[in-house]
Write an enzyme that holds these catalytic residues in place. Sequence first.
Site, short mmCIF file in Angstrom:
data_model
loop_
_atom_site.label_atom_id
_atom_site.label_comp_id
_atom_site.label_asym_id
_atom_site.label_seq_id
_atom_site.Cartn_x
_atom_site.Cartn_y
_atom_site.Cartn_z
N GLY A 1 13.37 14.15 -10.71
CA GLY A 1 12.83 13.28 -9.67
C GLY A 1 13.40 11.88 -9.75
N PHE B 1 9.92 7.03 -7.58
CA PHE B 1 9.49 5.82 -8.28
C PHE B 1 9.37 6.02 -9.79
CE2 PHE B 1 8.41 4.48 -4.02
CZ PHE B 1 8.85 3.16 -4.06
N VAL C 1 14.92 21.99 -8.60
CA VAL C 1 14.35 22.53 -9.85
C VAL C 1 13.38 23.65 -9.46
CG1 VAL C 1 12.95 22.03 -11.88
CG2 VAL C 1 14.60 20.35 -11.05
N GLU D 1 -0.96 1.20 8.66
CA GLU D 1 0.34 0.59 8.94
C GLU D 1 1.00 1.27 10.14
OE1 GLU D 1 1.15 -0.97 4.37
OE2 GLU D 1 2.11 0.86 5.02
N ASP E 1 2.59 10.82 -9.01
CA ASP E 1 1.63 11.43 -8.08
C ASP E 1 1.16 12.82 -8.49
OD1 ASP E 1 1.83 9.26 -6.45
OD2 ASP E 1 2.71 10.30 -4.74
N ALA F 1 2.97 3.61 -5.97
CA ALA F 1 4.23 3.44 -6.70
C ALA F 1 4.05 2.76 -8.07
CB ALA F 1 5.21 2.68 -5.82
C1 LIG Z 1 4.37 7.10 3.78
C2 LIG Z 1 4.02 6.59 2.42
C3 LIG Z 1 3.76 5.25 2.23
C4 LIG Z 1 3.45 4.77 0.97
N1 LIG Z 1 3.19 3.43 0.83
C5 LIG Z 1 2.95 2.94 -0.40
C6 LIG Z 1 2.77 1.55 -0.60
O1 LIG Z 1 2.79 0.76 0.36
N2 LIG Z 1 2.56 1.09 -1.86
C7 LIG Z 1 2.55 1.95 -2.93
O2 LIG Z 1 2.40 1.49 -4.05
N3 LIG Z 1 2.70 3.27 -2.77
C8 LIG Z 1 2.90 3.80 -1.54
N4 LIG Z 1 3.07 5.15 -1.38
C9 LIG Z 1 2.93 6.04 -2.54
C10 LIG Z 1 4.18 6.08 -3.40
O3 LIG Z 1 5.32 6.26 -2.60
C11 LIG Z 1 4.04 7.19 -4.43
O4 LIG Z 1 2.88 6.94 -5.20
C12 LIG Z 1 5.27 7.27 -5.34
O5 LIG Z 1 6.40 7.61 -4.58
C13 LIG Z 1 5.05 8.29 -6.45
O6 LIG Z 1 6.19 8.33 -7.26
P1 LIG Z 1 6.62 9.71 -7.93
O7 LIG Z 1 7.76 9.39 -8.83
O8 LIG Z 1 5.43 10.39 -8.47
O9 LIG Z 1 7.12 10.62 -6.70
P2 LIG Z 1 8.23 10.35 -5.62
O10 LIG Z 1 8.56 8.90 -5.50
O11 LIG Z 1 7.77 11.06 -4.40
O12 LIG Z 1 9.52 11.08 -6.21
C14 LIG Z 1 9.57 12.47 -6.36
C15 LIG Z 1 11.05 12.86 -6.42
O13 LIG Z 1 11.16 14.17 -6.96
C16 LIG Z 1 12.08 14.91 -6.21
N5 LIG Z 1 11.68 16.32 -6.34
C17 LIG Z 1 10.45 16.85 -6.15
N6 LIG Z 1 10.45 18.15 -6.40
C18 LIG Z 1 11.71 18.48 -6.78
C19 LIG Z 1 12.34 19.70 -7.15
N7 LIG Z 1 11.67 20.84 -7.23
N8 LIG Z 1 13.66 19.68 -7.44
C20 LIG Z 1 14.37 18.52 -7.38
N9 LIG Z 1 13.81 17.34 -7.04
C21 LIG Z 1 12.51 17.32 -6.74
C22 LIG Z 1 11.93 14.37 -4.80
O14 LIG Z 1 13.10 14.60 -4.03
C23 LIG Z 1 11.68 12.88 -5.04
O15 LIG Z 1 12.89 12.14 -5.06
C24 LIG Z 1 3.39 5.66 -0.12
C25 LIG Z 1 3.65 7.01 0.06
C26 LIG Z 1 3.97 7.47 1.33
C27 LIG Z 1 4.26 8.93 1.52
#
Ligand SMILES: Cc1cc2nc3c(=O)[nH]c(=O)nc-3n(C[C@H](O)[C@H](O)[C@H](O)COP(=O)(O)OP(=O)(O)OC[C@H]3O[C@@H](n4cnc5c(N)ncnc54)[C@H](O)[C@@H]3O)c2cc1C
Length: 456
Positions: A20, A23, A88, A186, A324, A342
């Site tokens: 991933g 963030f 994955v 938003e 998340d 994030a």
């Molecule tokens: C529309 C929207 C608005 C948001 N606004 C805010 C905000 O204003 N402020 C804030 O703090 N948070 C905000 N968030 C929440 C924030 O984006 C998430 O909490 C954050 O992205 C979580 O990070 P993460 O690393 O868990 O997952 P993500 O950032 O979603 O990263 C997951 C990554 O894993 C990859 N992945 C997943 N499964 C696989 C697989 N099987 N094989 C290969 N790759 C894979 C995906 O491609 C992705 O790049 C928002 C979310 C959304 C959807």
Amino acid sequence: MATPNQASRTGGPHRVVVVGGGFGGLQAVLKLRRLAVEVTLVDRRNFHLFQPLTYQVATGALSPGEIAYPLRAIFKHNRNVHVLMAEVDDFDLKARELQLSPAAGVPAPPRIPYDTLIVSGGSRYSYFGHDEWSNHAAEVKSLESALTVRNRLLSAFEAAEWESDPERRAALLTFVVVGAGPTGVEMAGQIGELARDTLRADFRRIDPRTARILLVEAADRVLTTFPPSLSVKAARSLEKLGVTVLTQRTVVGVDGEGVTIEHGGSEPERIPSRTVIWAAGVTASGLATRLAELTGAESDRAGRVTVEPDLTLPGHPEVFALGDMVRLRDAAGASTVLPGVAPVAMQQGRYAAKVVHDRLRSRPTQPFRYRDKGNLATIGRGAAVADIKGFRLSGHIAWITWLVVHLWYLVGFQNRLLVLIRWTSSFVTHGRGARLITDPDAEGRSPTLEEKARFD
Ligand SMILES: Cc1cc2nc3c(=O)[nH]c(=O)nc-3n(C[C@H](O)[C@H](O)[C@H](O)COP(=O)(O)OP(=O)(O)OC[C@H]3O[C@@H](n4cnc5c(N)ncnc54)[C@H](O)[C@@H]3O)c2cc1C
């Protein structure tokens, strides 16, 4: 209990695989690149996406390239970081290998080994058990779905301009946003601005300012994670932008002709609309379910796997899961769901990298502790709310705080500059440069959940 290897099983440098490039994963690799370890970052896409601004792509304020950044470009100077674009599929925890398949047709090795694994696969929107609603109610989590929403929004105005039937025209000019968390608020605010401000002089037969924008929420107020006083201010700002806030309403049906909502025990109400945007309810990445199955870790109704206080999986100190897709077990055994934002994922990504560092130096580690820096949401031009360590801000000051924070966290100097120029120009001219309908089948279907899951 297995212990994580400090040197690689092969005798070479310790191999850390990070799943991933969102963030959490990105922050882990940014810290790990400075250590004497070999890092492989695996993602199904070749870019990091700044999800907090996808709704601005959906409303034509920003272009896709301004909120996404190629992962290879971020790590081009770090010889110990490899980027692998692949899906994955599964984990072989015994052999310490990942099972992969090609993403977007790019060939990938079927398996890669690790000594330490960090998984940050994120989440996707859930449709309350009604996956079929996703065909009509698009969301804005991925770039692809944000572009679908942009096409639908702009196509609705185009179609309304030449629609002679008043009922059909009204349905075209009715926009329903489901879920009044930060993204829904938003999104509704931006549609309000688009209709009342940006597009107001663009059409000859319709007046875009007559568009109905409905924000539907099951709770009794918008922005339930903010203090009630800020929810009231946000609702007032939305109303000024022409958004009708419908709280305590549950969506019980979505189809190609509109939305059905229920209010208490009353008769369901039908709202004809051609554009429905989904911003309610999330479910963890399927990788969380798989890790729970393999390790016996508990998971909750939203599919989050429960990790130990140091973010590892029970019985597998060499496997971290974060962001998340997890909830956290504390020392007393209770499970906590941290906000799906994030900063949580970023702090956890940095923490996991620090634990790897500590282990390599045989230093003890402390449990993960989240430092809550506050909550921000913008509603529109000059309107935002912020709850920062007990300071409650609204209006221009909150809006400027929101702008600065988002620019600060955006990846890539060029993107920061471009977004700053775009926002300044939009502020001065009231325009939105990316109001393009790029899909010739704009009124067509949205991606199925299965298709979308490949991009979430
Ligand atoms: C529309 C929207 C608005 C948001 N606004 C805010 C905000 O204003 N402020 C804030 O703090 N948070 C905000 N968030 C929440 C924030 O984006 C998430 O909490 C954050 O992205 C979580 O990070 P993460 O690393 O868990 O997952 P993500 O950032 O979603 O990263 C997951 C990554 O894993 C990859 N992945 C997943 N499964 C696989 C697989 N099987 N094989 C290969 N790759 C894979 C995906 O491609 C992705 O790049 C928002 C979310 C959304 C959807």
